[in-house]
Design a protein around this motif. Structure first.
Motif, PDB file in Angstrom:
ATOM      1  N   MET A 318       7.920 -44.042   9.117  1.00 53.33           N
ATOM      2  CA  MET A 318       6.948 -44.246   8.424  1.00 53.33           C
ATOM      3  C   MET A 318       6.087 -42.999   7.616  1.00 53.33           C
ATOM      4  N   VAL A 319       5.344 -42.912   8.090  1.00 56.26           N
ATOM      5  CA  VAL A 319       4.447 -41.854   8.301  1.00 56.26           C
ATOM      6  C   VAL A 319       4.902 -40.198   8.571  1.00 56.26           C
ATOM      7  N   ILE A 320       5.724 -40.220   9.542  1.00 64.01           N
ATOM      8  CA  ILE A 320       6.735 -38.613   9.118  1.00 64.01           C
ATOM      9  C   ILE A 320       7.128 -38.348   7.946  1.00 64.01           C
ATOM     10  N   SER A 321       7.888 -39.196   7.327  1.00 64.81           N
ATOM     11  CA  SER A 321       8.473 -39.384   6.102  1.00 64.81           C
ATOM     12  C   SER A 321       7.663 -39.029   5.124  1.00 64.81           C
ATOM     13  N   LEU A 322       6.173 -39.294   5.120  1.00 65.91           N
ATOM     14  CA  LEU A 322       5.806 -39.765   3.612  1.00 65.91           C
ATOM     15  C   LEU A 322       4.988 -37.617   3.838  1.00 65.91           C
ATOM     16  N   LYS A 323       5.870 -36.448   3.572  1.00 62.35           N
ATOM     17  CA  LYS A 323       5.340 -35.555   4.135  1.00 62.35           C
ATOM     18  C   LYS A 323       4.969 -34.694   2.619  1.00 62.35           C
ATOM     19  N   SER A 324       4.466 -34.936   1.898  1.00 63.75           N
ATOM     20  CA  SER A 324       3.613 -34.448   0.456  1.00 63.75           C
ATOM     21  C   SER A 324       2.889 -34.951   0.264  1.00 63.75           C
ATOM     22  N   LYS A 325       1.941 -34.392  -0.266  1.00 59.56           N
ATOM     23  CA  LYS A 325       0.168 -35.101  -0.917  1.00 59.56           C
ATOM     24  C   LYS A 325       0.941 -36.153  -2.430  1.00 59.56           C
ATOM     25  N   LEU A 326       1.226 -35.593  -3.358  1.00 61.45           N
ATOM     26  CA  LEU A 326       2.461 -36.511  -3.989  1.00 61.45           C
ATOM     27  C   LEU A 326       3.098 -38.376  -2.973  1.00 61.45           C
ATOM     28  N   ASP A 327       4.087 -38.090  -2.471  1.00 59.75           N
ATOM     29  CA  ASP A 327       4.009 -38.763  -1.549  1.00 59.75           C
ATOM     30  C   ASP A 327       2.595 -39.827  -1.088  1.00 59.75           C
ATOM     31  N   VAL A 328       1.723 -39.517  -0.247  1.00 54.17           N
ATOM     32  CA  VAL A 328       1.615 -39.923   0.141  1.00 54.17           C
ATOM     33  C   VAL A 328      -0.452 -40.833  -1.451  1.00 54.17           C
ATOM     34  N   GLU A 329       0.292 -40.051  -1.878  1.00 57.29           N
ATOM     35  CA  GLU A 329      -0.897 -40.778  -3.540  1.00 57.29           C
ATOM     36  C   GLU A 329       0.114 -42.243  -4.153  1.00 57.29           C
ATOM     37  N   LYS A 330       1.627 -41.853  -3.886  1.00 53.67           N
ATOM     38  CA  LYS A 330       2.315 -43.062  -4.606  1.00 53.67           C
ATOM     39  C   LYS A 330       2.189 -44.120  -3.383  1.00 53.67           C
ATOM     40  N   ILE A 331       1.780 -44.346  -2.162  1.00 54.39           N
ATOM     41  CA  ILE A 331       1.696 -45.411  -1.505  1.00 54.39           C
ATOM     42  C   ILE A 331       0.187 -46.087  -1.523  1.00 54.39           C
ATOM     43  N   GLY A 332      -0.723 -44.638  -2.049  1.00 55.50           N
ATOM     44  CA  GLY A 332      -1.459 -45.703  -2.055  1.00 55.50           C
ATOM     45  C   GLY A 332      -1.373 -46.270  -3.228  1.00 55.50           C
ATOM     46  N   THR A 333      -1.181 -46.028  -4.423  1.00 67.15           N
ATOM     47  CA  THR A 333      -0.957 -46.857  -5.565  1.00 67.15           C
ATOM     48  C   THR A 333      -0.069 -47.820  -5.354  1.00 67.15           C
ATOM     49  N   PHE A 334       1.025 -48.067  -4.470  1.00 63.67           N
ATOM     50  CA  PHE A 334       1.390 -48.970  -4.288  1.00 63.67           C
ATOM     51  C   PHE A 334       1.397 -50.137  -3.764  1.00 63.67           C
ATOM     52  N   MET A 335       0.144 -49.556  -2.688  1.00 63.14           N
ATOM     53  CA  MET A 335      -0.377 -50.943  -1.976  1.00 63.14           C
ATOM     54  C   MET A 335      -1.861 -50.753  -3.223  1.00 63.14           C
ATOM     55  N   THR A 336      -1.983 -50.304  -3.968  1.00 60.60           N
ATOM     56  CA  THR A 336      -3.116 -50.572  -4.508  1.00 60.60           C
ATOM     57  C   THR A 336      -2.277 -52.430  -5.321  1.00 60.60           C
ATOM     58  N   TYR A 337      -1.078 -51.915  -5.889  1.00 55.20           N
ATOM     59  CA  TYR A 337      -0.424 -53.233  -6.169  1.00 55.20           C
ATOM     60  C   TYR A 337      -0.635 -53.944  -5.486  1.00 55.20           C
ATOM     61  N   ALA A 338       0.006 -53.712  -4.114  1.00 56.32           N
ATOM     62  CA  ALA A 338       0.134 -54.736  -3.626  1.00 56.32           C
ATOM     63  C   ALA A 338      -0.537 -55.485  -3.317  1.00 56.32           C
ATOM     64  N   THR A 339      -1.981 -55.248  -2.164  1.00 56.47           N
ATOM     65  CA  THR A 339      -3.288 -56.054  -2.136  1.00 56.47           C
ATOM     66  C   THR A 339      -3.998 -56.481  -3.559  1.00 56.47           C
ATOM     67  N   SER A 340      -3.622 -55.783  -4.675  1.00 57.61           N
ATOM     68  CA  SER A 340      -4.402 -56.391  -5.867  1.00 57.61           C
ATOM     69  C   SER A 340      -3.134 -57.772  -6.012  1.00 57.61           C
ATOM     70  N   SER A 341      -1.453 -57.967  -5.715  1.00 55.38           N
ATOM     71  CA  SER A 341      -0.889 -58.965  -5.726  1.00 55.38           C
ATOM     72  C   SER A 341      -1.464 -60.095  -4.764  1.00 55.38           C
ATOM     73  N   PHE A 342      -1.726 -59.530  -3.656  1.00 54.28           N
ATOM     74  CA  PHE A 342      -1.428 -60.619  -2.992  1.00 54.28           C
ATOM     75  C   PHE A 342      -2.867 -61.049  -2.464  1.00 54.28           C
ATOM     76  N   LEU A 343      -3.557 -60.790  -3.079  1.00 53.14           N
ATOM     77  CA  LEU A 343      -5.205 -61.211  -2.584  1.00 53.14           C
ATOM     78  C   LEU A 343      -5.915 -61.963  -4.534  1.00 53.14           C
ATOM     79  N   TYR A 344      -5.368 -61.492  -5.548  1.00 56.12           N
ATOM     80  CA  TYR A 344      -5.406 -62.064  -6.307  1.00 56.12           C
ATOM     81  C   TYR A 344      -4.259 -62.644  -7.289  1.00 56.12           C
ATOM     82  N   PHE A 345      -3.258 -62.353  -7.229  1.00 54.60           N
ATOM     83  CA  PHE A 345      -1.860 -63.788  -6.852  1.00 54.60           C
ATOM     84  C   PHE A 345      -1.485 -65.239  -6.075  1.00 54.60           C
ATOM     85  N   TYR A 346      -1.091 -64.536  -5.113  1.00 54.30           N
ATOM     86  CA  TYR A 346      -0.621 -64.999  -3.991  1.00 54.30           C
ATOM     87  C   TYR A 346      -1.607 -65.944  -3.131  1.00 54.30           C
ATOM     88  N   ILE A 347      -2.479 -65.981  -2.997  1.00 52.05           N
ATOM     89  CA  ILE A 347      -3.384 -66.266  -2.047  1.00 52.05           C
ATOM     90  C   ILE A 347      -3.737 -67.465  -3.192  1.00 52.05           C
TER      91      ILE A 347
END
Length: 369
Positions: A318-347
Motif C-alpha cells: 500500500m505504501v509503494i502504491s501511493l506515488k504522488s503527493k496527491l495520493d498522500v493527500e487523498k489517503i490523509g483525507t480518507f483517514m480523516t473521515y474513517a477516524t471521525s466515523s470510528f470515534l464519533y459514530f461507531y464507538i
C-alpha cells in the motif's frame, strides 16, 4: 468482566500516559496548523480545544465497554454482542483500519524525507527500512513498544524548548479578533483536528495488557489532557509567528519554524527535527502493527509470525502504491473521515447497542422470575 493477563505481560497503569499520548503525536504535529486554519482562521484553537475535550468522552465510553467485555478488548466485545461471524467481520474492518493507520503515517513521513532530505531515494527502499525497524520492535512484544512510546513522549516535549526562537518574532495580534467566525467554520477546523487526536482507539486492543486496568482510567485522561496542552501551545506559537495567509501555503509549518534556529555547531536544525521525528512516528506505527496481528490471532487463530509478516507485506504494497503527493493527500483525507466515523459514530453506536443488549437481558431475566 474484562480479562487481566498475567503480570509478566502487563505494564503499570502509569504508562498509559505514554501509550496514549505517543500515538497522538505523529507526522500530523508537523503540518496540522496549515489545515486547521482553513476553517476558523485565528480562532482554530477553539476547535483544537473542543475536539480534545470530546476525546475525553470517547475514552470514558471505551473504558465502559472494555470493562464489560469478556476478554477486555474490542475483538471479544464484537463477538459478545453480534456473535462469532458478524463479530469477526467487524474485527476484519478494524484490522484494515490498523493497516491504513500504518500506511498513512509511513507514507506521510516518507513525503517529508523525500522533500527535505532524500529527493532521489526510491519510496520502496525507505518503506522497507522503516518497516524493518518497526517489525524489529514489534517482535519484542508489548513491553518493548511501551518503551518506544516513552521516548515518543519525551522527545517532542524536549523539542518544545526550541519554540523559544519563533516566540522572539511572535506577533500576538495575529490571534485577534477572537470568536468572530461562524459555527460552520469551527466545524471545518474541527474536522482537521480529529486525525491529530487519533490514537486512543488502540486502547481497545491493549487494555488487557494494563495492570489493574479497571482502575487505570485517570491516566488515560491525564494523557489526553497533556495532548490538548501540547497542541494548543504549538497552535498559539504557529499562529503568532506566521500570518494566516502564510499558513495556508506552508505544507509543514513546524519544520519551517525550526529553520530559524541557528547554532555554531549545526547549520540546518530542521534536519535534527526530521530525523528525531522517526522516534515520534514509531509508537503509533508499532502499536497499529501489533494491534493488527493481534486481531488476526485472537479472531481467526492465526499464528503470530504468519499474521505479522502478512500484515507487513500488505502495508508495504500500500505504501509503494501511493506515488504522488496527491495520493498522500487523498489517503490523509480518507483517514480523516474513517477516524471521525470510528470515534464519533461507531464507538457511541456500540455503546448504545450494549446498553440495549443489557436492557433486554434484564427484561428477560425479570420475565422469567
Amino acid at each position: 468482566m474484562s480479562k487481566q493477563l498475567k503480570e509478566s505481560l502487563t505494564v503499570s497503569p502509569f504508562f498509559l500516559l505514554f501509550l496514549i499520548h505517543s500515538t497522538q503525536t505523529g507526522v500530523g504535529l508537523l503540518n496540522f496548523q496549515s489545515n486547521i486554519v482553513k476553517g476558523a482562521g485565528q480562532d482554530a484553537w477553539v476547535s483544537v480545544l473542543l475536539v480534545g475535550i470530546s476525546i475525553h468522552i470517547i475514552i470514558w465510553i471505551m473504558y465502559y465497554l472494555l470493562k464489560k467485555s469478556n476478554n477486555g478488548d474490542i475483538m471479544s466485545l464484537h463477538q459478545q454482542l453480534f456473535g462469532k461471524w458478524i463479530g469477526n467481520i467487524l474485527n476484519t474492518f478494524f484490522y484494515i483500519y490498523m493497516l491504513l493507520v500504518i500506511t498513512t503515517i509511513i507514507r506521510s513521513y516518507i513525503a517529508v524525507l523525500i522533500t527535505w532530505v532524500f529527493p532521489y531515494f526510491p519510496i520502496w527502499l525507505l518503506s522497507f527500512i522503516m518497516l524493518f525497524v518497526i517489525t524489529y520492535l514489534v517482535i519484542g512484544g508489548f513491553r518493548v513498544i511501551t518503551g518506544i512510546c516513552f521516548w515518543g513522549v519525551i522527545i517532542p516535549s524536549l523539542l518544545l524548548l526550541t519554540c523559544y526562537f519563533p516566540l522572539k518574532y511572535a506577533y500576538w495580534t495575529n490571534l485577534l479578533p477572537v470568536f468572530n467566525h461562524s459555527i460552520s467554520d469551527y466545524f471545518v477546523s474541527a474536522k482537521y483536528c480529529i486525525l491529530m487526536y487519533s490514537g486512543p482507539e488502540f486502547l481497545l486492543i491493549y487494555f488487557p495488557f494494563i495492570k489493574n486496568n479497571q482502575k487505570s482510567q485517570k491516566w488515560a485522561h491525564i494523557s489526553q489532557a497533556y495532548t490538548i496542552i501540547l497542541y494548543l501551545f504549538i497552535t498559539f506559537v504557529s499562529f503568532a509567528y506566521f500570518s494566516h495567509g502564510q499558513l495556508k501555503h506552508i505544507t509543514w509549518p513546524t519544520l519551517m519554524m525550526s529553520k530559524i534556529i541557528r547554532y555554531p555547531f549545526i547549520e540546518r536544525f530542521e534536519y535534527v527535527y526530521i530525523f528525531l521525528w522517526l522516534l515520534v512516528i514509531l509508537p503509533p506505527c508499532c502499536m497499529a502493527l501489533w494491534g493488527a496481528f493481534r486481531i488476526l490471532k485472537e479472531s481467526f487463530q492465526f499464528k503470530t509470525r504468519k499474521s505479522l509478516w502478512f500484515s507487513i507485506i500488505i502495508v508495504h504494497i500500500m505504501v509503494i502504491s501511493l506515488k504522488s503527493k496527491l495520493d498522500v493527500e487523498k489517503i490523509g483525507t480518507f483517514m480523516t473521515y474513517a477516524t471521525s466515523s470510528f470515534l464519533y459514530f461507531y464507538i457511541p453506536i456500540l455503546f448504545i447497542i450494549y446498553l440495549v443488549f443489557q436492557a433486554f437481558k434484564k427484561a428477560d431475566r425479570f420475565g422469567r422470575n
